[in-house]
Design an enzyme around this catalytic site. Sequence first.
Site, PDB file in Angstrom:
ATOM      1  CG  LEU A  42      -1.675  -1.530   1.610  1.00  0.00           C
ATOM      2  CD1 LEU A  42      -1.964  -1.209   2.338  1.00  0.00           C
ATOM      3  CD2 LEU A  42      -2.218  -2.043   0.623  1.00  0.00           C
ATOM      4  CG  ASP A  91      -0.526   7.826   9.328  1.00  0.00           C
ATOM      5  OD1 ASP A  91      -1.467   8.836   8.043  1.00  0.00           O
ATOM      6  OD2 ASP A  91      -0.719   7.395   8.743  1.00  0.00           O
ATOM      7  CB  ALA A 151       0.115   9.532  -4.400  1.00  0.00           C
ATOM      8  CB  CYS A 152       5.172  10.873  -2.422  1.00  0.00           C
ATOM      9  SG  CYS A 152       6.391  11.567  -1.289  1.00  0.00           S
ATOM     10  NE  ARG A 167      -0.729   7.382   5.571  1.00  0.00           N
ATOM     11  CZ  ARG A 167       0.550   6.982   5.670  1.00  0.00           C
ATOM     12  NH1 ARG A 167       0.921   6.374   3.744  1.00  0.00           N
ATOM     13  NH2 ARG A 167       1.015   6.125   6.671  1.00  0.00           N
ATOM     14  CB  THR A 195       4.009  -2.153   5.102  1.00  0.00           C
ATOM     15  OG1 THR A 195       3.826  -0.855   5.508  1.00  0.00           O
ATOM     16  CG2 THR A 195       3.644  -2.951   6.508  1.00  0.00           C
ATOM     17  NE  ARG A 200       2.386  11.473   9.107  1.00  0.00           N
ATOM     18  CZ  ARG A 200       3.608  12.354   8.781  1.00  0.00           C
ATOM     19  NH1 ARG A 200       4.743  11.514   8.038  1.00  0.00           N
ATOM     20  NH2 ARG A 200       4.120  13.453   9.551  1.00  0.00           N
TER      21      ARG A 200
END
Length: 370
Positions: free
Chosen positions: A214, A290, A217-218, A292, A313, A258
Amino acid sequence: MRLTLSLSDNPATTSVERAIMEFRSARPVVIDGPEGSALVLGVENLDEAMGAEIEAIAGGHAHLVLPAARLRRLGLEREAPGRVALPMVDRARVEALALKADGRIDAPVRPAGAPDEEALELARLSLVLPAVVVVPLASGIEIDPSLVRVSGPAIRDYRRAKALDLAIVSRAPVPLEGAPTSEFVVFRGGEGLRDQVAIVVGKPDLSKPVTVRLHSACLTGDLFGSLKCDCGDQLRETVRFMAQNDGGILLYLDQEGRGNGIANKIRAYKLQSQGYDTYDADEVLGFEADQRRFDFAAVMLKQLGVGAVRLMTNNPEKIAALEKAGLSVVSDHRVLGRPTAENVSYLAAKRDRAGHYIDVEGLLACSNKD
């Protein structure tokens, strides 16, 4: 004749999406609920002209709603949002309370009500600063029909509803460097007015545990190679590993910063340049550690036919989220990028403050040997 055709199979969800667009366009929205109605506006859109209009409507009854994270930065130990009275809608005061790194509380803070919390959630959904000006509206007041109205309960239920509303809208082969047999599968939904992408690398056997990552996007790291994070390295290392090891699925999730959005991420970067770490910078802006969610990621995987995963991860929250959603996480594996002078404090903060599985000292030792 009156046209009564409805083009929405879920009017409540549609009303929230319209409200999100209004909020992002710097226009106020009316939230309706059991406690009455309220006019709400994001603080980053508050200029002198809008402030004067809001003050004229409010008659001294407006208030500023701040999240718990921002209240802690203002010197209060809070776990829930609160509100500060605005006898006058003073833009400079609002900015100091909501945004300034050295801001301090200057008035009593009362508990936030249901409309206040719903207004904050609307700001988060809109990816604007989580601070709002709220004006309770008297019963029977005539409301301009051009203002978008949305129910508070619909705002509260929106994320859950969208997680269940994911649908594949397109898919096609997209050969990648080092992974020529890859397919992009685009989903609509999950986090509101956004698209999510699954990159199927190779030909993973869905009857067995599938290698999965997972990846949030950055823009700065993934696309431009920013030295402030390790995201771009993680992205490319994941694809390379999957291509060389029986394939896998990378979920590229539109949750920049985040979950705070690109504008707030860059605001946080400015604070980091002044000495704040990544989590303190977010807290100054009113965000928790966070924002998310990963429940919709599990829905994406299930729609692709995945039941068990080998998760790539460093983040224990991702493991817990997939397990909670009913997927079997048979193993988890680290994905490490290159340490740089610019990102080592960021990596250490993720390890020390969010429990990420990162051996910063080990990475530095390996880097120094190179």
